[in-house]
Design a protein around this motif. Structure first.
Motif, mmCIF file in Angstrom:
data_model
loop_
_atom_site.group_PDB
_atom_site.id
_atom_site.type_symbol
_atom_site.label_atom_id
_atom_site.label_comp_id
_atom_site.label_asym_id
_atom_site.label_seq_id
_atom_site.Cartn_x
_atom_site.Cartn_y
_atom_site.Cartn_z
ATOM 1 N N VAL A 79 5.065 41.108 18.159
ATOM 2 C CA VAL A 79 5.926 42.103 16.975
ATOM 3 C C VAL A 79 5.002 42.879 16.922
ATOM 4 O O VAL A 79 5.240 44.274 16.144
ATOM 5 C CB VAL A 79 6.586 41.079 16.551
ATOM 6 C CG1 VAL A 79 7.032 41.312 14.999
ATOM 7 C CG2 VAL A 79 7.691 39.948 17.227
ATOM 8 N N GLU A 80 3.890 42.571 16.747
ATOM 9 C CA GLU A 80 2.678 43.289 15.421
ATOM 10 C C GLU A 80 2.197 45.057 16.447
ATOM 11 O O GLU A 80 2.519 45.764 16.090
ATOM 12 C CB GLU A 80 0.972 42.343 15.833
ATOM 13 C CG GLU A 80 -0.001 43.181 15.004
ATOM 14 C CD GLU A 80 -1.274 42.458 14.785
ATOM 15 O OE1 GLU A 80 -2.574 42.814 13.812
ATOM 16 O OE2 GLU A 80 -1.422 41.603 14.818
ATOM 17 N N SER A 83 5.887 46.854 15.938
ATOM 18 C CA SER A 83 5.696 46.677 14.085
ATOM 19 C C SER A 83 4.228 48.322 14.426
ATOM 20 O O SER A 83 5.197 49.676 13.310
ATOM 21 C CB SER A 83 4.608 45.788 13.161
ATOM 22 O OG SER A 83 5.043 46.202 11.474
ATOM 23 N N THR A 84 3.451 47.982 15.158
ATOM 24 C CA THR A 84 2.391 49.180 14.181
ATOM 25 C C THR A 84 3.449 50.741 15.465
ATOM 26 O O THR A 84 2.534 51.812 15.224
ATOM 27 C CB THR A 84 1.180 49.373 15.370
ATOM 28 O OG1 THR A 84 0.803 47.638 14.447
ATOM 29 C CG2 THR A 84 -0.097 49.898 14.899
ATOM 30 N N SER A 86 5.867 51.296 15.846
ATOM 31 C CA SER A 86 7.275 52.119 14.339
ATOM 32 C C SER A 86 6.967 53.098 13.436
ATOM 33 O O SER A 86 7.196 53.676 13.214
ATOM 34 C CB SER A 86 7.771 51.000 14.833
ATOM 35 O OG SER A 86 8.732 50.679 15.363
ATOM 36 N N GLN A 87 5.560 52.460 12.677
ATOM 37 C CA GLN A 87 4.744 52.987 12.193
ATOM 38 C C GLN A 87 4.002 54.394 12.796
ATOM 39 O O GLN A 87 3.744 55.341 11.813
ATOM 40 C CB GLN A 87 3.321 51.624 11.717
ATOM 41 C CG GLN A 87 3.446 50.725 11.508
ATOM 42 C CD GLN A 87 3.874 50.691 9.409
ATOM 43 O OE1 GLN A 87 2.955 51.241 8.488
ATOM 44 N NE2 GLN A 87 4.772 50.677 9.144
ATOM 45 N N TRP A 100 14.084 47.613 16.374
ATOM 46 C CA TRP A 100 15.276 47.202 14.565
ATOM 47 C C TRP A 100 15.085 45.024 14.830
ATOM 48 O O TRP A 100 15.030 44.501 13.617
ATOM 49 C CB TRP A 100 15.346 47.725 14.069
ATOM 50 C CG TRP A 100 15.868 49.153 13.329
ATOM 51 C CD1 TRP A 100 14.477 49.936 13.840
ATOM 52 C CD2 TRP A 100 16.610 50.035 12.692
ATOM 53 N NE1 TRP A 100 14.651 50.849 13.400
ATOM 54 C CE2 TRP A 100 15.639 51.452 12.663
ATOM 55 C CE3 TRP A 100 18.015 50.079 12.480
ATOM 56 C CZ2 TRP A 100 16.262 52.450 11.766
ATOM 57 C CZ3 TRP A 100 18.383 51.048 12.114
ATOM 58 C CH2 TRP A 100 17.574 52.244 11.332
ATOM 59 N N LEU A 103 12.669 43.429 15.192
ATOM 60 C CA LEU A 103 11.061 43.423 14.112
ATOM 61 C C LEU A 103 12.028 42.557 12.474
ATOM 62 O O LEU A 103 11.005 42.115 12.049
ATOM 63 C CB LEU A 103 11.049 44.379 13.305
ATOM 64 C CG LEU A 103 9.978 45.648 14.844
ATOM 65 C CD1 LEU A 103 9.965 47.483 13.910
ATOM 66 C CD2 LEU A 103 8.767 44.614 14.708
ATOM 67 N N ASP A 266 12.877 53.845 10.107
ATOM 68 C CA ASP A 266 11.890 52.973 11.388
ATOM 69 C C ASP A 266 10.585 52.632 10.256
ATOM 70 O O ASP A 266 9.789 51.581 10.692
ATOM 71 C CB ASP A 266 11.129 54.187 12.174
ATOM 72 C CG ASP A 266 12.234 54.314 12.593
ATOM 73 O OD1 ASP A 266 13.596 53.790 12.984
ATOM 74 O OD2 ASP A 266 11.881 55.559 13.792
ATOM 75 N N LYS A 267 9.777 53.186 9.170
ATOM 76 C CA LYS A 267 8.635 52.701 8.981
ATOM 77 C C LYS A 267 8.876 51.449 7.686
ATOM 78 O O LYS A 267 8.193 50.861 7.478
ATOM 79 C CB LYS A 267 7.831 54.199 7.972
ATOM 80 C CG LYS A 267 8.166 55.449 8.810
ATOM 81 C CD LYS A 267 7.669 55.494 9.927
ATOM 82 C CE LYS A 267 7.092 56.323 10.603
ATOM 83 N NZ LYS A 267 7.017 56.572 12.074
ATOM 84 N N SER A 270 9.975 48.480 9.844
ATOM 85 C CA SER A 270 7.616 48.404 10.920
ATOM 86 C C SER A 270 6.725 47.770 9.168
ATOM 87 O O SER A 270 5.705 47.513 9.377
ATOM 88 C CB SER A 270 7.500 48.914 11.553
ATOM 89 O OG SER A 270 7.282 50.240 10.314
ATOM 90 N N GLY A 271 7.718 47.956 8.268
ATOM 91 C CA GLY A 271 6.730 47.616 6.999
ATOM 92 C C GLY A 271 6.148 48.200 5.961
ATOM 93 O O GLY A 271 5.437 47.398 5.216
#
Length: 334
Positions: A79-80, A83-84, A86-87, A100, A103, A266-267, A270-271
């Motif tokens: 997942v990390e 997430s990265t 997607s960033q 999505w 996440l 997206d951003k 993802s956090g």
């Protein structure tokens, strides 16, 4: 046209050199296991130099889809790393909804469980819908967005009495705005409900305390990019009246068309809620000339609340670049 042909020739030359270098390297390595490691390194997006080169010569996105497909083959999913990714990059449309879901915790990291969990999600959706129909909070003709709101309220133990139903409050309006936008992005109503519910819950849980501070961040970054425009906004009294709720509470739902909005989401998913600040800054910069010609704060706020929809893709692209400029680019997992 010549420029495009030249870039294509550079790309072809790079591919040829890559292959030649890899063959030479493999021929010089006697150990089979080591040769396999080199082949794996060539396919490892973390070590692959091609992405940076392609972006430099104008072929952005050539390797991104392949890199994401590699990540999606992991079991369990990391997942990390997702997430990265997607960033750093826009998600390909064919994988966006699936990423999505992972996440947001709608689907678990273990891919083997996805079909079973999806079945449970569907059954829960049907059970909650049936309960609302039985209590006459919704009926067959109720718009889906309103149905999603009542389902969300019931599951959060916030469903009011039928006798106390009134016009939606500010929090409900935020939910409905996000629901209307998500409905344009996602076709399946079950997926749509879970994405709305988990998006809103995650956003409020992770960023609820940060939202009140985003207007101050906007002021700071606008001062870095265009102090004259900031001075004008202050002088007209419009800075404190900007549509912050539309921008920051609703994450630009109802402001940007869905094709641009999903790249911002997206951003967020993802956090990062800071991306919302840079989208707002870029909107102000993009309409600088028009805003400088307005002196009444009501006129400025009305324009920004109903901004033109033509150039939003370019605005989001510049906003993401601005976000990377000030906040850096995650590098460790892609």
């Amino acid at each position: 046209m010549r420029g495009t042909e030249r870039l294509f020739q550079q790309w072809c030359t790079l591919k040829s050199l890559e292959g030649a270098c890899l063959v030479m390297t493999l021929q010089e390595v006697p150990n089979k296991g080591t040769r396999e490691q080199i082949l794996n390194m060539a396919e490892d997006p973390q070590r692959n130099f091609r992405s940076a080169y392609y972006e430099k010569v104008g072929f952005r996105g050539v390797e991104e889809k392949k890199s994401l497909e590699i990540l999606l083959k992991d079991n369990p999913l990391d997942v990390e790393k997702l997430s990265t990714f997607s960033q750093r990059f826009p998600l390909p449309s064919m994988y966006r909804i699936h990423v999505w879901k992972v996440l947001l915790g709608i689907l678990p990291p273990h891919s083997d469980s996805h079909s079973l969990v999806a079945q449970y999600r569907h059954e829960q959706y049907m059970d909650v819908t049936a309960a609302l129909l039985a209590m006459r909070f919704v009926h067959a003709a109720t718009p889906y967005t309103e149905r999603y709101l009542r389902m969300h309220q019931l599951e959060n133990q916030q469903l009011p009495r039928r006798s106390e139903l009134t016009q939606p409050g500010e929090e409900d309006e935020d939910f409905l705005a996000i629901a209307r936008a998500m409905e344009e992005i996602v076709d399946d109503p079950v997926d749509c409900y879970w994405l709305i519910r988990c998006f809103v819950n995650q956003f409020n849980h992770k960023f609820g305390d940060s939202i009140p501070h985003l207007p101050k961040s906007l002021e700071h970054f606008l001062s870095q990019e265009d102090s004259r425009l900031l001075a004008h906004m202050k002088a007209t009294g419009s800075l404190v009246m900007l549509p912050y709720s539309l921008w920051f509470r609703r994450c630009f739902a109802g402001c940007l068309p869905e094709s641009s909005l999903q790249r911002v989401w997206d951003k967020v998913i993802s956090g990062s809620c800071k991306i919302l600040v840079f989208v707002a800054v870029e909107i102000l910069l993009s309409y600088k000339i028009m805003l400088l010609g307005m002196s009444r704060p009501e006129t400025i706020v009305n324009f920004l609340s109903n901004m033109p929809q033509e150039n939003t893709d370019a605005i989001v692209t510049k906003a993401i670049d601005l976000w990377h400029k000030y906040c850096g680019t995650p590098m460790h997992s892609v």
